[in-house]
Structure formats: C-alpha cells, structure tokens
Design a protein around this motif. Structure first.
Motif, PDB file in Angstrom:
ATOM      1  N   GLY A  16      -1.042  -3.560-152.996  1.00 26.39           N
ATOM      2  CA  GLY A  16      -1.672  -2.248-152.800  1.00 26.39           C
ATOM      3  C   GLY A  16      -0.935  -1.190-153.607  1.00 26.39           C
ATOM      4  N   ASP A  17      -1.517   0.009-153.637  1.00 24.46           N
ATOM      5  CA  ASP A  17      -0.926   1.124-154.395  1.00 24.46           C
ATOM      6  C   ASP A  17       0.527   1.375-154.003  1.00 24.46           C
ATOM      7  N   SER A  18       1.246   2.003-154.909  1.00 21.48           N
ATOM      8  CA  SER A  18       2.607   2.439-154.592  1.00 21.48           C
ATOM      9  C   SER A  18       2.544   3.466-153.468  1.00 21.48           C
ATOM     10  N   ASN A  19       3.535   3.418-152.578  1.00 21.18           N
ATOM     11  CA  ASN A  19       3.689   4.427-151.525  1.00 21.18           C
ATOM     12  C   ASN A  19       2.787   4.250-150.298  1.00 21.18           C
ATOM     13  N   VAL A  20       2.012   3.172-150.252  1.00 24.55           N
ATOM     14  CA  VAL A  20       1.141   2.992-149.075  1.00 24.55           C
ATOM     15  C   VAL A  20       1.922   2.457-147.868  1.00 24.55           C
ATOM     16  N   GLY A  21       3.141   1.936-148.133  1.00 24.60           N
ATOM     17  CA  GLY A  21       3.973   1.451-147.023  1.00 24.60           C
ATOM     18  C   GLY A  21       4.121  -0.062-146.964  1.00 24.60           C
ATOM     19  N   LYS A  22       3.979  -0.739-148.084  1.00 23.40           N
ATOM     20  CA  LYS A  22       4.095  -2.210-148.105  1.00 23.40           C
ATOM     21  C   LYS A  22       5.503  -2.648-147.671  1.00 23.40           C
ATOM     22  N   SER A  50      12.138  -3.071-137.486  1.00 20.43           N
ATOM     23  CA  SER A  50      12.431  -1.635-137.508  1.00 20.43           C
ATOM     24  C   SER A  50      11.753  -0.966-138.711  1.00 20.43           C
ATOM     25  N   PHE A  51      11.815   0.379-138.686  1.00 17.90           N
ATOM     26  CA  PHE A  51      11.253   1.174-139.783  1.00 17.90           C
ATOM     27  C   PHE A  51      12.421   1.679-140.627  1.00 17.90           C
ATOM     28  N   PRO A  52      12.439   1.400-141.923  1.00 16.63           N
ATOM     29  CA  PRO A  52      13.602   1.815-142.726  1.00 16.63           C
ATOM     30  C   PRO A  52      13.699   3.332-142.856  1.00 16.63           C
ATOM     31  N   GLU A 101      13.078   2.846-151.529  1.00 16.18           N
ATOM     32  CA  GLU A 101      12.887   3.146-152.956  1.00 16.18           C
ATOM     33  C   GLU A 101      11.646   2.372-153.378  1.00 16.18           C
ATOM     34  N   ALA A 102      11.040   2.791-154.482  1.00 14.17           N
ATOM     35  CA  ALA A 102       9.901   2.026-154.998  1.00 14.17           C
ATOM     36  C   ALA A 102      10.376   0.596-155.290  1.00 14.17           C
ATOM     37  N   THR A 103       9.576  -0.371-154.888  1.00 12.37           N
ATOM     38  CA  THR A 103       9.947  -1.774-155.107  1.00 12.37           C
ATOM     39  C   THR A 103       9.856  -2.114-156.592  1.00 12.37           C
ATOM     40  N   ILE A 104      10.850  -2.823-157.054  1.00 10.01           N
ATOM     41  CA  ILE A 104      10.859  -3.243-158.464  1.00 10.01           C
ATOM     42  C   ILE A 104      10.650  -4.755-158.485  1.00 10.01           C
ATOM     43  N   TRP A 106       6.161 -11.748-149.570  1.00 10.84           N
ATOM     44  CA  TRP A 106       6.445 -11.232-150.913  1.00 10.84           C
ATOM     45  C   TRP A 106       5.992  -9.783-150.940  1.00 10.84           C
ATOM     46  N   ASP A 107       6.960  -8.879-150.869  1.00  8.75           N
ATOM     47  CA  ASP A 107       6.679  -7.447-150.885  1.00  8.75           C
ATOM     48  C   ASP A 107       6.633  -7.012-152.351  1.00  8.75           C
ATOM     49  N   THR A 108       5.419  -6.801-152.856  1.00 13.64           N
ATOM     50  CA  THR A 108       5.262  -6.577-154.302  1.00 13.64           C
ATOM     51  C   THR A 108       5.378  -5.088-154.657  1.00 13.64           C
ATOM     52  N   ALA A 109       5.551  -4.823-155.938  1.00 10.04           N
ATOM     53  CA  ALA A 109       5.644  -3.444-156.424  1.00 10.04           C
ATOM     54  C   ALA A 109       4.243  -2.894-156.661  1.00 10.04           C
ATOM     55  N   GLY A 110       4.020  -1.656-156.231  1.00 13.24           N
ATOM     56  CA  GLY A 110       2.719  -1.026-156.471  1.00 13.24           C
ATOM     57  C   GLY A 110       2.647  -0.358-157.831  1.00 13.24           C
ATOM     58  N   GLN A 111       3.800   0.024-158.353  1.00 13.67           N
ATOM     59  CA  GLN A 111       3.795   0.728-159.647  1.00 13.67           C
ATOM     60  C   GLN A 111       3.661  -0.254-160.787  1.00 13.67           C
ATOM     61  N   GLU A 112       2.699   0.017-161.646  1.00 13.42           N
ATOM     62  CA  GLU A 112       2.381  -0.871-162.754  1.00 13.42           C
ATOM     63  C   GLU A 112       3.627  -1.277-163.551  1.00 13.42           C
ATOM     64  N   ASP A 152      -0.159   6.839-137.761  1.00  8.14           N
ATOM     65  CA  ASP A 152       0.561   7.837-136.941  1.00  8.14           C
ATOM     66  C   ASP A 152       0.288   9.263-137.427  1.00  8.14           C
ATOM     67  N   LEU A 153      -0.142   9.405-138.685  1.00  7.30           N
ATOM     68  CA  LEU A 153      -0.409  10.745-139.233  1.00  7.30           C
ATOM     69  C   LEU A 153      -1.838  11.156-138.884  1.00  7.30           C
ATOM     70  N   VAL A 154      -2.080  11.281-137.585  1.00  8.60           N
ATOM     71  CA  VAL A 154      -3.453  11.435-137.082  1.00  8.60           C
ATOM     72  C   VAL A 154      -4.208  12.632-137.652  1.00  8.60           C
ATOM     73  N   SER A 170       0.470   1.394-138.037  1.00  8.71           N
ATOM     74  CA  SER A 170       1.532   2.249-138.574  1.00  8.71           C
ATOM     75  C   SER A 170       2.836   1.455-138.575  1.00  8.71           C
ATOM     76  N   ALA A 171       3.464   1.424-139.737  1.00 11.57           N
ATOM     77  CA  ALA A 171       4.769   0.760-139.802  1.00 11.57           C
ATOM     78  C   ALA A 171       5.810   1.617-139.102  1.00 11.57           C
ATOM     79  N   LYS A 172       5.520   2.926-139.013  1.00  9.60           N
ATOM     80  CA  LYS A 172       6.513   3.864-138.467  1.00  9.60           C
ATOM     81  C   LYS A 172       6.522   3.913-136.939  1.00  9.60           C
TER      82      LYS A 172
HETATM   83  N1  LIG Z   1       4.192   8.430-141.548  1.00  7.90           N
HETATM   84  C1  LIG Z   1       4.356   7.207-142.059  1.00  7.90           C
HETATM   85  N2  LIG Z   1       5.026   7.035-143.210  1.00  7.90           N
HETATM   86  C2  LIG Z   1       5.142   5.783-143.691  1.00  7.90           C
HETATM   87  C3  LIG Z   1       4.600   4.648-143.034  1.00  7.90           C
HETATM   88  N3  LIG Z   1       4.880   3.550-143.779  1.00  7.90           N
HETATM   89  C4  LIG Z   1       5.565   3.985-144.842  1.00  7.90           C
HETATM   90  N4  LIG Z   1       5.742   5.324-144.802  1.00  7.90           N
HETATM   91  C5  LIG Z   1       6.424   6.164-145.788  1.00  7.90           C
HETATM   92  O1  LIG Z   1       5.736   6.022-147.033  1.00  7.90           O
HETATM   93  C6  LIG Z   1       6.651   6.020-148.122  1.00  7.90           C
HETATM   94  C7  LIG Z   1       6.455   4.778-148.978  1.00  7.90           C
HETATM   95  O2  LIG Z   1       6.761   3.615-148.233  1.00  7.90           O
HETATM   96  P1  LIG Z   1       7.077   2.201-148.948  1.00  7.90           P
HETATM   97  O3  LIG Z   1       7.054   1.180-147.892  1.00  7.90           O
HETATM   98  O4  LIG Z   1       8.311   2.323-149.753  1.00  7.90           O
HETATM   99  O5  LIG Z   1       5.825   2.082-149.932  1.00  7.90           O
HETATM  100  P2  LIG Z   1       5.448   0.849-150.890  1.00  7.90           P
HETATM  101  O6  LIG Z   1       3.998   0.583-150.699  1.00  7.90           O
HETATM  102  O7  LIG Z   1       6.369  -0.279-150.661  1.00  7.90           O
HETATM  103  O8  LIG Z   1       5.663   1.454-152.366  1.00  7.90           O
HETATM  104  P3  LIG Z   1       6.027   0.631-153.728  1.00  7.90           P
HETATM  105  O9  LIG Z   1       7.224  -0.190-153.465  1.00  7.90           O
HETATM  106  O10 LIG Z   1       6.287   1.708-154.760  1.00  7.90           O
HETATM  107  O11 LIG Z   1       4.823  -0.156-154.107  1.00  7.90           O
HETATM  108  C8  LIG Z   1       8.056   6.121-147.509  1.00  7.90           C
HETATM  109  O12 LIG Z   1       8.460   7.470-147.557  1.00  7.90           O
HETATM  110  C9  LIG Z   1       7.852   5.693-146.055  1.00  7.90           C
HETATM  111  O13 LIG Z   1       8.774   6.295-145.189  1.00  7.90           O
HETATM  112  C10 LIG Z   1       3.893   4.872-141.804  1.00  7.90           C
HETATM  113  O14 LIG Z   1       3.374   3.964-141.152  1.00  7.90           O
HETATM  114  N5  LIG Z   1       3.798   6.158-141.370  1.00  7.90           N
END
Ligand SMILES: Nc1nc2c(ncn2[C@@H]2O[C@H](COP(=O)(O)OP(=O)(O)OP(=O)(O)O)[C@@H](O)[C@H]2O)c(=O)[nH]1
Ligand SMILES: [Mg+2]
Length: 214
Positions: A23-29, A40-42, A46-49, A70-76, A134-136, A161-163
C-alpha cells in the motif's frame, strides 16, 4: 527441555506462511505489522526501505505455524529493486489504505495491478485493510465505498487502527483469518498428494470436523 533432535524436528515441521503488506507510503503498514507481531504501537517509525521481516508463531488447531510478515516499502524509490522478491512464492497479500486519505484508497487499483502483474495466482488470498480508524473526525473513505471495492475484488475488508489498543484483536484477526485459510488450503493440497500416493484417504467428513478458530 527439548533435546536438540526433537527441537530440530519441530522446526522442520513448522510451516511458514509468507504474507506481504502492500500500500501507499504512510498508511501504517509498519505499525500494523508491529501491532500483530509485537503487540504494541511504535512511538516512531521511519519510512521502510526495501522490506522488514517480522515473524510470529501462531497455533491453529494444534499446529504451530510461523506467520512471516513482509512489511514492504510504500515509496517507489525504496521498493523498486525489491518488488520481484515481494511477490515470489507469496502465500497471501494484505492491501492497506488510510481511511483518512482518499488518494491511498484510489491508489489500491495500481497496487492490485502490480500484484497481478507478478503472476500471483488467483488462489492466493487477498484482504483489504482500512487503517487509522481512530481518527474518527478525519475519515474520507466511507465504509460502504470500501466494502463495494473489496467485494468487487473478492476480498474481505477490515477497518481498524494499529494505534488504538482496543483494536488489537481486530488487527490480529487480519492475519489469523489468512493463516486459517492457508492452513485449510494447504491441508487440501496435502490430501491430494496423499491420494496420489494411495496411502491416506481423507474424506469430506474429516474436513467438516475442522474446528478452526476463525
Ligand atoms: N492515528 C493513527 N496513526 C497511525 C496509525 N497507523 C500508523 N499511524 C501513523 O502513520 C504514520 C506512518 O506509519 P507507518 O507504519 O510508518 O507507515 P508505512 O505504511 O509503513 O509507510 P512506508 O514504510 O513509507 O511505506 C506514522 O506516523 C504512524 O504513527 C493508526 O492506526 N492511527
Ligand atoms: Mg513502513
């Protein structure tokens, strides 16, 4: 304590299911992977490489199975040299979008095309995950739209929600439902092999007795 021989035997017997998260970068993979494998929630990611591997042993119907995520990188730029490796011998695919970012939902079509372009068999289970529920107050992707998309691609939809710690069971169920399906598929495969050998004959009744927790 296990003897060296019996622990070797155990590790030989343990099946490993390779599940990739796309999936896209930053979606929370990465956060979803952490939640499932570490509980737990980290604090910070950092962006996965390339790719990060995390494993968790789960027990299904008395069998210990290793789920290798396998937690893949979203950034091309961080994924292009790895894409072939992601899809090679994959057992299941988890597509993730961010429920607060419509663009990440729209881009799913491209991720699915990439997956199809790598000769991933139609029998490889795929699921769709809408993360950050969670970001309702910021939700952009309505559930019914996601459900329609999931249905049209023959995928189950999980909105989670991973959080949010209250959602952790729901996150686990994404992976457990896949592991259960894979275990069922694989046992069918074994049955066919065994039939060919003419050694063991399992009946429909045996399958019906399955008490998979999912
Ligand atoms: N509010 C909220 N934030 C989240 C959640 N999951 C992830 N985040 C936030 O979203 C951002 C990106 O999370 P990552 O898990 O690093 O995203 P990714 O999809 O692995 O990104 P790439 O590794 O670049 O592909 C971080 O700032 C997280 O704290 C969630 O369930 N809720
Ligand atoms: Mg990541």
């Amino acid at each position: 304590m296990l003897s060296a021989a019996s622990s070797l035997e155990l590790s030989i017997q343990t099946r490993i299911f390779k599940i990739i998260i796309i999936g896209d970068s930053n979606v929370g993979k990465t956060c979803l992977t952490f939640r499932f494998t570490g509980g737990s929630f980290p604090d910070k990611t950092e962006a996965t490489i390339g790719v990060d591997f995390r494993e968790k042993a789960v027990e299904i119907e008395g069998e210990t199975i290793k789920v290798q995520v396998w937690d893949t990188a979203g950034q091309e730029r961080f994924r292009k040299s790895m894409v072939e490796h992601y899809y090679r011998n994959v057992h299941a695919v988890v597509f993730v979008y961010d429920v607060t970012k419509m663009a990440s939902f729209r881009n799913l079509q491209t991720w699915i095309e990439e997956c199809n372009g790598h000769r991933v068999s139609a029998s490889v289970p795929r699921v769709l995950v809408g993360n950050k529920c969670d970001l309702v107050n910021q939700i952009q992707v309505p559930s019914n739209m996601a459900l329609k998309f999931a249905d049209s691609h023959n995928m189950l939809l999980f909105e989670t929600s991973a959080k949010d710690p209250k959602e952790s069971q729901n996150v686990d169920s994404i992976f457990m439902s896949l592991a259960c399906r894979l275990k069922a598929q694989k046992s069918l495969l074994y049955r066919d092999v065994e039939r060919e050998d003419g050694r063991v004959r399992l009946t429909q009744e045996t399958e019906a007795k399955s008490n998979c927790p999912c």
